[in-house]
Design an enzyme around this catalytic site. Structure first.
Site, PDB file in Angstrom:
ATOM      1  N   CYS A   1       0.838  -1.196   0.000  1.00  0.00           N
ATOM      2  CA  CYS A   1       0.000   0.000   0.000  1.00  0.00           C
ATOM      3  C   CYS A   1       0.877   1.251   0.000  1.00  0.00           C
ATOM      4  O   CYS A   1       1.732   1.424   0.869  1.00  0.00           O
ATOM      5  CB  CYS A   1      -0.923   0.012   1.214  1.00  0.00           C
ATOM      6  SG  CYS A   1      -1.999   1.475   1.277  1.00  0.00           S
TER       7      CYS A   1
ATOM      8  N   LYS B   1       2.511  -9.407   0.334  1.00  0.00           N
ATOM      9  CA  LYS B   1       2.182  -8.628  -0.864  1.00  0.00           C
ATOM     10  C   LYS B   1       3.113  -7.413  -0.887  1.00  0.00           C
ATOM     11  O   LYS B   1       3.132  -6.623   0.059  1.00  0.00           O
ATOM     12  CB  LYS B   1       0.718  -8.176  -0.809  1.00  0.00           C
ATOM     13  CG  LYS B   1       0.301  -7.173  -1.891  1.00  0.00           C
ATOM     14  CD  LYS B   1       0.073  -7.832  -3.224  1.00  0.00           C
ATOM     15  CE  LYS B   1      -0.283  -6.807  -4.315  1.00  0.00           C
ATOM     16  NZ  LYS B   1      -1.611  -6.216  -4.157  1.00  0.00           N
TER      17      LYS B   1
ATOM     18  N   ASN C   1       0.744  -9.664 -10.145  1.00  0.00           N
ATOM     19  CA  ASN C   1      -0.389  -8.771  -9.947  1.00  0.00           C
ATOM     20  C   ASN C   1      -0.176  -7.514 -10.794  1.00  0.00           C
ATOM     21  O   ASN C   1       0.927  -6.970 -10.813  1.00  0.00           O
ATOM     22  CB  ASN C   1      -0.502  -8.420  -8.464  1.00  0.00           C
ATOM     23  CG  ASN C   1      -1.590  -7.408  -8.158  1.00  0.00           C
ATOM     24  OD1 ASN C   1      -1.325  -6.406  -7.499  1.00  0.00           O
ATOM     25  ND2 ASN C   1      -2.801  -7.648  -8.595  1.00  0.00           N
ATOM     26  N   GLY C   2      -1.228  -7.091 -11.498  1.00  0.00           N
ATOM     27  CA  GLY C   2      -1.130  -5.851 -12.253  1.00  0.00           C
ATOM     28  C   GLY C   2      -1.572  -5.961 -13.696  1.00  0.00           C
ATOM     29  O   GLY C   2      -0.950  -6.662 -14.493  1.00  0.00           O
TER      30      GLY C   2
ATOM     31  N   GLY D   1      -7.356  -7.860  -8.949  1.00  0.00           N
ATOM     32  CA  GLY D   1      -8.053  -6.939  -8.068  1.00  0.00           C
ATOM     33  C   GLY D   1      -9.217  -6.247  -8.736  1.00  0.00           C
ATOM     34  O   GLY D   1     -10.354  -6.689  -8.682  1.00  0.00           O
TER      35      GLY D   1
END
Length: 334
Positions: free
Chosen positions: A107, A146, A207-208, A231
């Site tokens: 984050c 993550k 991820n992405g 996500g």
């Protein structure tokens, strides 16, 4: 490959697909809708404050909340900066019977980073590794991390940390190949996923920017990662895991049915004041599916009640507005 079971520490997950953690979006109601379609290996909660987790009431907390039936496939993500606090939270998570613990080092929101949490931990590798080790020592369930590329656009730090996380006892890494200050202003560097996956023997999930089956196959093939964490697309199209797994084919009415299911689930799990805010956070992702999503979005969120939202959905989506081949990411607000 995505439907081949994967061993993650002491557990086995049935699929190489996972729901990524997303603040304000990956809540219990949304996960219930996604679960109705299936196809995923596990899902991850919204990020939970490690300091609060040991005292949280899972029936009242907006984020540390789950359905009994999802516990065995649910990973709880925690954020914090003190190894002891992270370990205490992990013990509570394991005691509740959840699948595992995910440590947030991705984050990049200023309010999180200024406290030394999330992606800020990548500036302090020694503390980051100490947190992983403390959590590993505290629990027997799978421990996941993550994380991002770091604060410079190079894979070197991520590769080094991946090895150190593995040595500290992590069972799975989810890697988002963007620098921490980048809020999706540039494409993710998938070649960095390849570098991280090649550096460790534990599974690495990429991820992405996975928007469709071709993207998923390309990420798996080009990077050698063990799985894919999705996500924003899972909010826009909650059936994406089932579609990628080949167990579901969406029809023209799936958008309306899903919107009504999300409305029903949110208002069942949350009180009306919170529910309306949560639904309005979801609505841009729903609107993003359509060619004229920018004009549909305001029409979907007029009013302040559950009945207003359901009526809006029927009025706007009932006529089957034209679907875009790929959702408009400019409408993705988180």
């Amino acid at each position: 490959m995505i439907s081949v079971p994967l061993k993650v520490g002491s557990a086995v997950v049935p699929s190489r697909l996972a729901l990524a953690p997303m603040a304000g979006l990956g809540h219990v109601a949304m996960r219930e809708v996604i679960a109705g379609f299936g196809g995923y290996g596990f899902m991850v909660t919204e990020m939970c404050n490690a300091r609060a987790v040991p005292q949280e009431n899972r029936l009242l907390s907006p984020v540390f909340r789950w359905r009994d039936g999802e516990a065995g496939s649910l990973v709880c993500q925690i954020f914090g900066g003190e190894p002891g606090e992270m370990a205490s939270a992990a013990r509570r998570i394991e005691a509740e019977g959840l699948l595992g613990v995910d440590i947030n080092m991705g984050c990049s929101v200023a309010a999180i980073c200024k406290k030394g949490y999330g992606a800020a931990l990548l500036k302090d590798p020694q503390r980051a590794v100490a947190i992983v080790r403390a959590v590993r020592d505290a629990v027997r369930c799978p421990v996941m991390v993550k994380f991002r590329s770091g604060w410079e656009n190079s894979p070197d730090l991520a590769v080094d940390l991946a090895r150190r996380f593995e040595d500290a006892g992590a069972d799975l890494l989810t890697f988002h190949p963007r620098v921490a200050p980048d809020r999706r202003s540039r494409p993710p560097r998938w070649e960095h996923i390849r570098a991280v996956a090649g550096a460790v023997s534990i599974p690495v999930f990429g991820n992405g920017n996975v928007f469709c089956a071709a993207d998923c196959a390309r990420m798996l093939g080009d990077t050698g990662c063990a799985g894919v964490s999705i996500g924003r697309m899972a909010i826009a199209r909650p059936w994406i895991f089932a579609e990628l797994a080949g167990t579901f084919t969406p029809d023209e009415d799936v958008y309306l049915r899903t919107a009504l299911a999300v409305i029903e689930a949110i208002w069942r799990h949350y009180e009306p004041t919170r529910a309306i805010k949560m639904y309005k956070k979801y609505a841009p992702y729903l609107a993003a599916n359509f060619v004229f999503g920018h004009s549909l979005w305001p029409a979907l969120v007029r009013g302040e009640t559950r009945e207003d939202m359901a009526d809006n959905a029927v009025r706007v989506l009932g006529p089957r507005p034209r679907v875009a081949s790929t959702p408009n990411a400019f409408l993705f607000t988180a």
